[in-house]
Design an enzyme around this catalytic site. Structure first.
Site, mmCIF file in Angstrom:
data_model
loop_
_atom_site.group_PDB
_atom_site.id
_atom_site.type_symbol
_atom_site.label_atom_id
_atom_site.label_comp_id
_atom_site.label_asym_id
_atom_site.label_seq_id
_atom_site.Cartn_x
_atom_site.Cartn_y
_atom_site.Cartn_z
ATOM 1 C CG ASP A 31 -2.251 1.164 1.660
ATOM 2 O OD1 ASP A 31 -3.632 0.637 1.106
ATOM 3 O OD2 ASP A 31 -1.880 2.199 0.716
ATOM 4 N N GLY A 94 -15.851 2.175 3.778
ATOM 5 C CA GLY A 94 -14.579 2.676 3.442
ATOM 6 C C GLY A 94 -14.118 2.491 2.954
ATOM 7 C CB THR A 96 -11.122 5.156 -1.289
ATOM 8 O OG1 THR A 96 -9.829 4.226 -0.854
ATOM 9 C CG2 THR A 96 -11.452 5.793 0.256
ATOM 10 C CG HIS A 99 -9.594 -4.505 -9.051
ATOM 11 N ND1 HIS A 99 -9.559 -4.225 -9.552
ATOM 12 C CD2 HIS A 99 -9.107 -5.108 -8.222
ATOM 13 C CE1 HIS A 99 -8.557 -5.130 -10.393
ATOM 14 N NE2 HIS A 99 -8.753 -6.087 -9.169
ATOM 15 C CG HIS A 101 -8.372 -3.584 -2.212
ATOM 16 N ND1 HIS A 101 -9.565 -2.762 -2.930
ATOM 17 C CD2 HIS A 101 -8.257 -2.949 -0.970
ATOM 18 C CE1 HIS A 101 -9.721 -1.605 -2.120
ATOM 19 N NE2 HIS A 101 -9.555 -1.926 -0.990
ATOM 20 C CG HIS A 103 -6.671 -2.497 3.422
ATOM 21 N ND1 HIS A 103 -5.773 -2.133 3.177
ATOM 22 C CD2 HIS A 103 -7.731 -2.592 3.283
ATOM 23 C CE1 HIS A 103 -6.710 -1.307 2.562
ATOM 24 N NE2 HIS A 103 -7.988 -1.519 2.444
#
Ligand code: AMP
Ligand code: ZN
Length: 116
Positions: A31, A94, A96, A99, A101, A103
């Site tokens: 990230d 949340g 943004t 696509h 993903h 974390h």
């Protein structure tokens, strides 16, 4: 590939990223606004806007992402102390980047409970 999608651009090497893992289906990269000492995003190479776009018969996509998250966590020496996985979905979640993903956060105690 979705036009205007930054993660699709990364998949297609049209945008830079610090890639930590890649195979035919999955890409993982750091990230660029890390919220923890280790903050990696694990994505399917195919564009799905969010978890909402995964059908009941596509369970292997999710299993694949989670198992890769585990393996990458182990490779980054997070397995013993632990780590946090998060999937933000939609506006209130949340999300943004539209696509799908996962974390992967680790490397310190008291990891954030919210990213994005
Ligand atoms: P989310 O808010 O769950 O959609 O997470 C999107 C994440 O993508 C955020 O943590 C951003 O810092 C990260 N991000 C956005 N653009 C890039 C990029 N070009 N390279 C790496 N990470 C990115
Ligand atoms: Zn995309």
């Amino acid at each position: 590939m979705a036009e205007q999608c930054i993660f699709c651009a990364i998949v297609n090497k049209l945008a830079p990223a610090a890639i930590v893992y890649e195979d035919e289906q999955v890409l993982a990269f750091k990230d660029n606004q890390p919220m923890a000492p280790v903050h990696v995003l694990i994505i399917p190479k195919t564009h799905y806007q969010s978890l909402n776009d995964i059908d009941d018969n596509q369970v292997e996509i999710l299993g694949n992402l989670l198992l890769h998250a585990k393996t990458i966590a182990k490779q980054l020496n997070l397995a013993d102390n632990g780590y946090r996985l998060m999937i933000n979905t939609g506006k209130d979640g949340g999300q943004t980047v539209p696509h799908l993903h996962v974390h992967l956060l680790g490397g310190k105690p008291h990891l954030p409970v919210q990213v994005g």
